[in-house]
Scaffold this active site. Structure first.
Site, mmCIF file in Angstrom:
data_model
loop_
_atom_site.group_PDB
_atom_site.id
_atom_site.type_symbol
_atom_site.label_atom_id
_atom_site.label_comp_id
_atom_site.label_asym_id
_atom_site.label_seq_id
_atom_site.Cartn_x
_atom_site.Cartn_y
_atom_site.Cartn_z
ATOM 1 N N SER A 106 0.828 -1.201 0.000
ATOM 2 C CA SER A 106 0.000 0.000 0.000
ATOM 3 C C SER A 106 0.865 1.254 0.000
ATOM 4 O O SER A 106 1.696 1.440 -0.892
ATOM 5 C CB SER A 106 -0.939 -0.043 1.210
ATOM 6 O OG SER A 106 -1.864 1.009 1.162
ATOM 7 N N HIS A 129 -2.366 -1.483 -4.633
ATOM 8 C CA HIS A 129 -3.837 -1.552 -4.755
ATOM 9 C C HIS A 129 -4.389 -0.143 -4.841
ATOM 10 O O HIS A 129 -3.692 0.843 -4.588
ATOM 11 C CB HIS A 129 -4.473 -2.334 -3.596
ATOM 12 C CG HIS A 129 -4.312 -1.675 -2.257
ATOM 13 N ND1 HIS A 129 -5.003 -2.083 -1.139
ATOM 14 C CD2 HIS A 129 -3.555 -0.623 -1.832
ATOM 15 C CE1 HIS A 129 -4.677 -1.338 -0.104
ATOM 16 N NE2 HIS A 129 -3.801 -0.442 -0.524
#
Length: 353
Positions: A106, A129
């Site tokens: 992330s 993501h």
């Protein structure tokens, strides 16, 4: 690589800091190399978890080492704080190497893209993501949040594309699928440059340098000398060098017909023949007849000397000899060592002197 543009946070979207005990989520320290500093990010990132980037940005300004290694093991966190840390690393004058020690997921993967070089350790992972958030409100609020998340995800996709190539939409497609990369897969995707080996490669030992000046010889050491000639089995073994004999010794003796000289080698054995020669040389010649002198005087008989106390009595001696065992007389000659050549030579010298 261009800086990541921060997306303006809507005024009604606030972050609430959770109360928990203070903990060290990063560390800046000196590395083993004196010209390198290390920044370790080993926790969640950002104000959602109480780890604000202000402290780390301030400490980075004090780092003056020419190289900086950023080591990451983080599941991510606030995308805004992650972008702030990534831009602080980009603006640092040092050459930055990002090393993923465990996981860079992330927002931590966004920080990883700030390095001049990115390396993955064995079994490490990297995850990308789409941005996510929480929203409480009506449909208008939800739509506004959705638009904000799309803008933020496009912003992150540009960071991946700037590093690995490709288009924003290609990376957005991978981000929507939440892509996890193993170490070698991250390198293949262009998100990292290399995978560190499992073990450090053995460094060659430095050549030993002599501290002596060997130039005084024909060859300054074995490296500059030709190979020595090796002996083969066919080569004859050289015989031992003969030891020179000592000079002969000469002894001058006064013989019957004048001086005589006997020559022999010092250290040689005096044989019976040589000893006989020496005895014959020193033996006195026949005495000349001398007329007896006539003296006119009467010789007084000398009184008999009294026997000494320590003289054995002739009458007792045979008896004492008879008391000795027979074996003692038989082995008496064995108890007396025969005269050696050295003894003969010693007696000869005494006789000559």
């Amino acid at each position: 690589m261009p800086l990541i543009e921060a997306v303006t946070r809507p005024p009604h979207l606030t972050a609430r800091v959770q109360a928990h005990a203070p903990r060290s989520w990063y560390e800046i320290r000196n590395a083993a190399d004196p010209d390198e500093a290390e920044l370790l990010i080993y926790d969640e990132i950002g104000g959602w978890w109480g780890n604000t980037p202000g402290e780390i940005v301030d400490e980075l300004r004090a780092v003056t080492a020419p190289t900086l290694r950023v080591r990451i093991n983080s599941p991510g966190g606030s995308v805004y704080d992650g972008i702030a840390i990534a831009n602080a690393i980009r603006l640092h004058p040092a050459t930055v190497t990002v090393q993923v020690d465990g996981i860079a997921a992330s927002a931590a993967s966004v920080i990883a893209m700030a390095g001049d070089r990115i390396v993955m350790t064995p079994q490490s992972q990297l995850m990308i993501h789409d941005a996510s958030s929480l929203c409480i409100g009506n449909a208008s609020d939800m739509a506004e949040m959705a638009a904000l998340l799309d803008i933020q995800s496009d912003n992150i996709a540009d960071a991946y594309a700037a590093r690995a190539g490709g288009t924003r939409e290609e990376w957005r497609e991978r981000m929507r699928a939440e892509s996890w990369y193993l170490a070698a897969e991250a390198v293949a995707a262009g998100l990292a440059d290399e995978v560190l080996p499992f073990r450090k490669e053995a460094e060659p030992e430095p050549a030993l340098t002599n501290t002596w000046d060997l130039s005084v010889f024909r060859y300054a050491g074995r490296e500059e000398a030709p190979a020595p000639v090796a002996a083969t089995a066919d080569d004859a073994v050289p015989s031992a060098r003969p030891v020179p004999s000592p000079p002969p010794a000469r002894v001058e003796l006064q013989g019957e017909h004048g001086p005589e000289t006997l020559t022999f080698t010092a250290g040689s054995v005096l044989t019976a023949e040589r000893v006989a020669q020496l005895h014959a040389a020193i033996a006195p010649g026949p005495a000349e007849p001398v007329a007896p002198a006539v003296e006119n005087h009467t010789t007084e008989p000398e009184p008999a000397a009294a026997p000494a106390d320590n003289q054995p009595d002739p009458a007792v001696a045979p008896a004492a000899a008879a008391d000795e065992p027979e074996w003692a007389a038989a082995v008496a000659h064995l108890m007396t060592p025969p005269p050696s050549a050295d003894d003969e030579f010693t007696r000869l010298k005494e006789a000559l002197l």
